[in-house]
Design an enzyme around this catalytic site. Structure first.
Site, PDB file in Angstrom:
ATOM      1  CG  HIS A  24       1.747  -1.935   2.109  1.00 39.63           C
ATOM      2  ND1 HIS A  24       0.913  -0.367   2.223  1.00 39.63           N
ATOM      3  CD2 HIS A  24       1.859  -1.622   3.616  1.00 39.63           C
ATOM      4  CE1 HIS A  24       1.122   0.136   3.419  1.00 39.63           C
ATOM      5  NE2 HIS A  24       2.062  -0.486   4.465  1.00 39.63           N
ATOM      6  CG  HIS A  81      -0.348  -2.751   7.537  1.00 42.77           C
ATOM      7  ND1 HIS A  81      -1.224  -1.988   7.723  1.00 42.77           N
ATOM      8  CD2 HIS A  81       0.728  -2.419   7.107  1.00 42.77           C
ATOM      9  CE1 HIS A  81       0.327  -0.757   8.150  1.00 42.77           C
ATOM     10  NE2 HIS A  81       1.150  -1.143   7.343  1.00 42.77           N
ATOM     11  CD  GLU A  82       4.001  -5.048   5.533  1.00 38.77           C
ATOM     12  OE1 GLU A  82       3.612  -4.983   4.490  1.00 38.77           O
ATOM     13  OE2 GLU A  82       3.257  -4.082   6.222  1.00 38.77           O
ATOM     14  CG  HIS A 101      -2.587   0.985  -2.637  1.00 41.29           C
ATOM     15  ND1 HIS A 101      -2.150   1.762  -1.829  1.00 41.29           N
ATOM     16  CD2 HIS A 101      -2.300   1.736  -4.231  1.00 41.29           C
ATOM     17  CE1 HIS A 101      -2.276   2.770  -2.789  1.00 41.29           C
ATOM     18  NE2 HIS A 101      -2.264   3.061  -3.967  1.00 41.29           N
TER      19      HIS A 101
END
Length: 615
Positions: free
Chosen positions: A404, A400-401, A407
């Site tokens: 980010h 998940h992190e 991104h």
């Protein structure tokens, strides 16, 4: 300027255990500044720039060149400030007990305030210049083109911007803003007298918020009931006060909406990023239409727990227990393999981040809890904070992190600084997309059905918490803002009654799906997000969008992959709703919400097929 670090929603790490850790698993903040002296020098450079920037006041319209010079100066000043902030905040996150780190964080907060005050003249001055003159300046000076969208965003606010006296008055009253939120934070985190309960094994625990999230998952049903009864009973004692605090926050939003000439609070809040109200309305309508899927989940949960009368205190214990361990190196490799559908460039950039100390991996005493990503050091790279514990939740949080982080990496490399920092509306798409890829990777190599159900059950609970629960919050929030906008009063008791009706509807109480005991309806008071207007819905829209993007990428369509990666590279180059729409997902239509519901039904189909084999 406000800095918000991207963080996991439903995959926060709790109860970390400190361990010895190699230096390779600590991030390297020297990439930002090699020494305190270097940080001090950049802070001084910002102070010097503030003096030069003051000379821009009243002169933005002198010429295209003067406008470009002033906007470039502000951008460079803000970029330095962002870098200063990342270093200070992440150094403090390493060890929250170091006084020097606390002082450095305070310094950058003060500098941030100075920059904000110094730039207060810019928007009113741009509005006075008007769109025609600014468009002419952009045409005449190519260097202004990188500022085109930020300028357009400022000009669009013209109908809601007051005259000089009005803006000064609003700014003055701004000093009184968020008093309800501040008081709520103090009460809920520091002053609440947390109850103690004695569990079935004889252990007595004090149920603060952290302990509540732990013990509500107890394998013993009588303990779960005892925990919820005590915890919500304490909140119920403060229902009147908590209602007054939230009502004060709602009135504040209503007043500012009126002053800014908006019809209501939801329109004003969403207009900051030019998001249509139809997004929230469609999200809520589609979710209500698909509540049978949520009710199916609760029935499946009851079956797997061996419960015949499903109650609210039965929704948190894990569906399947598994003692699976994943060392950090394994988690990194699994994540790299999972993101293979996103291409070699994406994989290689992530691998380089793993190898270059972008992450602080393990828990330590006084280290900040949870997990987050800080991507504001534009000329450096993102930083990821974890509290890795070798369990599967840690693996999903890592994926998940790093979603980010990638991104931010892609956006920072593709965009100039002024349009690199993406909006919250798109932030959780990249992170939840990677979680979906990870699940498919884990299922491919699961050794048996027990392991498959373990992964599927974890994903299923994530969908309940990140999609359905957040939409439930969004519906409650939309309703109570509308009531205050209409001039209605709201007490704590009225808030509880309204929340209770929504809570029961989502959980199928009238259909006998989940029984909701009345004392638990005070839950609204426990949710701090209600003090940040219309924020939580973005978790649901993001995971819905990522589900649709993932389906299309998984189909092998190269254009779908390129559109998705284009979204990640787009940063803040357009309004977030328009960026997602251009990538192929319109969040004001039913399609993405139907996709997430289909995904949830698909996971339940797989679980039920496995369970059927065991009969």
């Amino acid at each position: 300027m406000r800095f918000v670090f991207a963080a996991a929603v439903a995959a926060m790490i709790t109860a970390p255990v400190a361990r010895a850790e190699p230096i390779a698993d600590r991030w390297n903040l020297a990439d930002v500044y090699p020494s305190q002296a270097a940080w001090d020098a950049d802070a001084k450079a910002v102070q010097d720039q503030l003096g030069r920037f003051a000379a821009c006041k009243g002169h933005l319209g002198d010429s295209p060149r003067r406008l470009r010079e002033c906007l470039d100066l502000r951008a460079d000043m803000t970029k330095r400030l962002s870098r200063l902030w990342v270093f200070a905040s992440q150094q403090l996150a390493e060890d929250t007990g170091v006084a020097a780190s606390q002082q450095l964080q305070q310094q950058v907060e003060l500098l941030d305030n100075q920059v904000e005050v110094a730039g207060a003249f810019v928007d009113p001055e741009l509005l006075r210049l008007g769109a025609r003159r600014i468009d002419r300046f952009v045409t005449q000076d190519p260097g202004l083109r990188i500022h085109r969208f930020p300028l357009r965003r400022t000009l669009r606010a013209a109908p809601h911007t007051l005259d000089g006296a009005g803006e000064r008055l609003v700014a003055t009253f701004g000093k009184m803003s968020n008093a309800g939120q501040s008081a709520y934070g103090t009460l809920s985190n520091a002053d609440m007298p947390w109850p103690s309960v004695k569990l079935a094994d004889g252990e007595t625990v004090t149920l603060d918020q952290s302990a509540y999230t732990k013990y509500r998952e107890s394998a013993r049903r009588e303990d779960r009931k005892k925990v919820m009864d005590a915890f919500w009973g304490t909140w119920k004692n403060y229902e009147r006060t908590l209602g007054g605090l939230l009502y004060a926050q709602l009135k504040q939003e209503a007043v500012y909406s009126s002053v800014r000439r908006y019809p209501d609070s939801i329109t004003r809040t969403l207009d900051r990023d030019h998001i249509p109200v139809a997004v929230i309305d469609t999200l809520i309508a589609q979710t209500n239409a698909n509540l049978p899927t949520l009710h199916r989940y609760f029935r499946l949960r009851a079956r797997m727990l061996g419960v015949t009368d499903m109650r609210y205190y039965d929704i948190y214990p894990p569906l399947v227990h598994g003692d699976y361990k994943f060392p950090l190196a394994t988690a990194k490799q699994l994540t790299l393999e999972a993101v293979a559908p996103l291409g070699k460039d994406y994989q290689q950039a992530m691998a380089a981040g793993f190898d270059s100390r972008w992450m602080d991996a393990y828990p330590r005493p006084r280290k900040q809890s949870g997990a987050h990503m800080a991507g504001y050091a534009y000329d450096v790279h993102p930083y990821v904070l974890m509290n890795y514990n070798d369990d599967y939740e840690s693996v999903t949080t890592l994926a998940h992190e790093w979603g980010h982080a990638m991104h931010s990496h892609l956006s920072n490399h593709a965009q100039p600084f002024v349009t690199a920092s993406y909006a919250t509306f798109v932030a959780e798409i990249a992170s939840t997309f990677n979680e979906q890829l990870l699940l498919e990777r884990m299922l491919k190599t699961a050794k048996d059905d027990d392991e498959r159900v373990f992964y599927l059950g974890s994903a299923l609970e994530g969908l309940r918490a990140t999609y359905f629960r957040q939409v439930m919050f969004a519906e409650f929030e939309r309703d109570i803002h509308a009531r205050v906008d209409r001039g209605e009063s709201l007490t704590g008791e009225a808030l509880t009654q309204h929340y209770c009706a929504i809570l029961k509807r989502y959980h199928g109480a009238d259909q006998g799906v989940v029984t909701i005991d009345e004392p638990y309806c005070i839950e609204w008071a426990y949710i701090p997000h209600f003090y940040n207007a219309f924020y939580v819905y973005q978790y649901a829209t993001s995971i819905a969008a990522s589900a649709l993007f993932a389906d299309r990428v998984a189909s092998g369509d190269p254009k779908a992959l390129e559109r998705y990666l284009g979204l990640l590279r787009a940063g803040d180059s357009d309004y977030p709703y328009e960026l997602v729409k251009a990538a192929g997902v319109d969040l004001a239509t039913p399609a993405p919400y139907q996709a997430i519901v289909a995904r949830m039904n698909g996971i339940m189909d797989r679980i039920e097929a496995i369970l059927a084999k065991r009969r």
